[in-house]
Design a protein around this motif. Sequence first.
Motif, short mmCIF file in Angstrom:
data_model
loop_
_atom_site.label_atom_id
_atom_site.label_comp_id
_atom_site.label_asym_id
_atom_site.label_seq_id
_atom_site.Cartn_x
_atom_site.Cartn_y
_atom_site.Cartn_z
N UNK A 272 0.89 -1.14 -0.08
CA UNK A 272 0.08 -0.02 0.03
C UNK A 272 0.88 1.13 0.00
N UNK A 273 1.01 2.00 -0.93
CA UNK A 273 1.67 3.11 -1.02
C UNK A 273 1.47 4.11 -0.18
N UNK A 274 2.49 4.65 0.64
CA UNK A 274 2.33 5.74 1.74
C UNK A 274 1.96 7.29 1.09
N UNK A 275 0.67 7.46 1.64
CA UNK A 275 0.46 8.79 1.12
C UNK A 275 0.54 9.62 2.27
N UNK A 276 1.66 10.43 2.36
CA UNK A 276 1.84 11.35 3.22
C UNK A 276 2.03 12.90 2.82
N UNK A 277 0.88 13.83 2.90
CA UNK A 277 1.16 15.04 2.72
C UNK A 277 1.17 15.78 3.78
N UNK A 278 0.95 16.79 3.89
CA UNK A 278 1.19 18.11 5.04
C UNK A 278 -0.45 18.60 5.52
N UNK A 279 -0.91 18.65 6.75
CA UNK A 279 -2.09 19.39 7.23
C UNK A 279 -2.17 20.36 6.83
N UNK A 280 -3.31 21.01 6.02
CA UNK A 280 -3.49 22.50 5.49
C UNK A 280 -3.51 23.41 6.77
N UNK A 288 -4.32 12.99 4.77
CA UNK A 288 -5.38 13.86 4.20
C UNK A 288 -5.24 15.35 4.12
N UNK A 289 -6.13 16.15 3.38
CA UNK A 289 -5.89 17.60 3.60
C UNK A 289 -5.84 18.12 4.86
N UNK A 290 -6.76 17.67 5.88
CA UNK A 290 -6.61 18.25 7.04
C UNK A 290 -6.36 17.08 7.96
N UNK A 293 -6.39 15.24 13.89
CA UNK A 293 -6.75 16.20 15.23
C UNK A 293 -7.35 17.49 14.86
N UNK A 294 -7.05 18.14 13.70
CA UNK A 294 -7.65 19.65 13.24
C UNK A 294 -8.93 19.12 13.05
N UNK A 295 -9.34 17.94 12.33
CA UNK A 295 -10.70 17.79 11.93
C UNK A 295 -11.53 17.78 13.27
N UNK A 296 -11.11 16.84 14.37
CA UNK A 296 -11.76 16.82 15.35
C UNK A 296 -12.01 18.43 16.42
N UNK A 297 -11.07 18.91 16.13
CA UNK A 297 -10.97 20.41 16.82
C UNK A 297 -12.03 21.32 16.08
N UNK A 306 -5.95 25.59 19.14
CA UNK A 306 -4.81 24.73 18.78
C UNK A 306 -3.66 25.38 18.62
N UNK A 307 -2.62 24.91 19.42
CA UNK A 307 -1.23 25.21 19.17
C UNK A 307 -0.40 24.79 18.55
N UNK A 308 -0.97 23.63 17.70
CA UNK A 308 -0.22 22.66 16.93
C UNK A 308 0.21 23.45 15.62
#
Lengths: 308, 308
Positions: A272-280, A288-290, A293-297, A306-308
Amino acid sequence: MECKKCKSPSIYHQKHSGKHFCKECFINDITKKVRKTLGRNIIKNNVKIGIGLSGGKDSLVMAHLLSEFFKPIPNAKLIGLMVDEGIDGFRTDGINNAIDFCNEYDIEYKVVHFKDYIETDLDTIVKLAKEKNLTMNPCSFCGVIRRKILNKIAIIEKCDYLAIGHNLDDISQAVMMNYIEGNIKKLAVLGKDSKNSKFVKRIKPLEKIPEDEVLLFADFLKLKYHKAPCPYSSLSYRSEISEITDQLEENHPGAKYSIVKGFERLLEYLNVPEEVGVCKICGDASSRDICKVCTYLKELEILEKSKF
Amino acid sequence: MECKKCKSPSIYHQKHSGKHFCKECFINDITKKVRKTLGRNIIKNNVKIGIGLSGGKDSLVMAHLLSEFFKPIPNAKLIGLMVDEGIDGFRTDGINNAIDFCNEYDIEYKVVHFKDYIETDLDTIVKLAKEKNLTMNPCSFCGVIRRKILNKIAIIEKCDYLAIGHNLDDISQAVMMNYIEGNIKKLAVLGKDSKNSKFVKRIKPLEKIPEDEVLLFADFLKLKYHKAPCPYSSLSYRSEISEITDQLEENHPGAKYSIVKGFERLLEYLNVPEEVGVCKICGDASSRDICKVCTYLKELEILEKSKF
């Protein structure tokens, strides 16, 4: 019955192997297995290992063993990493156990709080989710945010590895959960180390040790660990699955091993290819795009905290 | 509640989808799903399909649907294939149901017996295994030999396909059993058609239909099917797993679908090479030196009776 190694009186019968052990040989057996799991690439000079410590039996047994393994290794460093989620009447006791352990074993440690990163605690989030009628499981939220925080402090502390106290039971449950959910990407992530440099490499020293053996080991070593279960754990899907895997193990000793070993064999054939992008939003690695953690928040409408 | 399609009074609530159906729309829904499972490559001219018939609800519902689909197709042929394992007080009734069905639907049929191939029946084999203290599960033995016989008569009858009445429950159980046993080769075989010409291509028209819906369908159609469970089935590992999948479905409607769909997604990423050689004893296709059936017969010391 006699210990299969030294012929002293046995105090433990390992059902799945049919072997009997005395206390000393049992401790040696566990120690050997964990050393084998870690392998030579990890127990070496100049390495720094962050140890996720909850204060429970798993994390303290893991920390004890790591401390033993690294005693003779020059320039290796261990650091205990504790995350305080903010669960009233529960987590503080666990962290105190972990701090006492670190003091006794002379291990440096660091405590961080959910509050440091999202200005609120898990109890408040669970209430908020209820008010908003979100069908959010506390464990799902807590899991992803704890993971993110642990990774963050492991990076800050320049750790080469992040050691997590998951035992065989935890892993067989996770594998089964993903089999049942049919979540192939999570299965692949579970089994393979991420190649993304934003993730500190995770190691699971206890991955081949069943929970009841970790417990016995902790008791033999008279480790003072935190015994209370998390008040939210009975609400979890995982506890439902753990009943299933326990029942399977009872009827077919070795079932948990066979689930995990089968999964490892499966991984050899799984590409399974690793799909790693960056959270917008937070910029952390995310498939994913988001990120989760950010989705939950966002759903909880506290993203601005959020201070992430 | 109303039927989601025609607004008549609903008689069935499909929990996993939240949909309500009247009798007619339910029958249409099942029929459509099965037609989709089969696809255009199968429902075509000049095809001959062997239908494995036990006389139970699954095989008769499958045969009913296949008969409906092939009615307008010229030169297509269906043949019912019944295997009499020799289970006293059980199988004869099932076969009689299947024969009545074939007569009513004007479908040609053929009955073959374990005795024709191994000079003995399942009841005798189970007794023999007990006498010899073999830990052989009746279902494991019966399963492989029935499969071998069905394949053999499908070849003799020049069938292009062999239709098997496995429903969603059966398949989700099989997937889970192999996940738990960690049997990657069996998982791969379960999911992919063998390319070996010694195996007639198997199709599973009911693979996306849950058992309770097959039952409802059979009752709506007033099919006279054999209701008694096999006397050996309670001894099986499969019945233990079916309790688990039933419980999961109860708590998480759609769980059986998610297990099977997840498995199908997994197969897309899974590349297990097919190892098909030939059994040294019987010459049939086998991934081992000696095929499963011959291995069992050898253990039972009745190999000389084999007509395979």
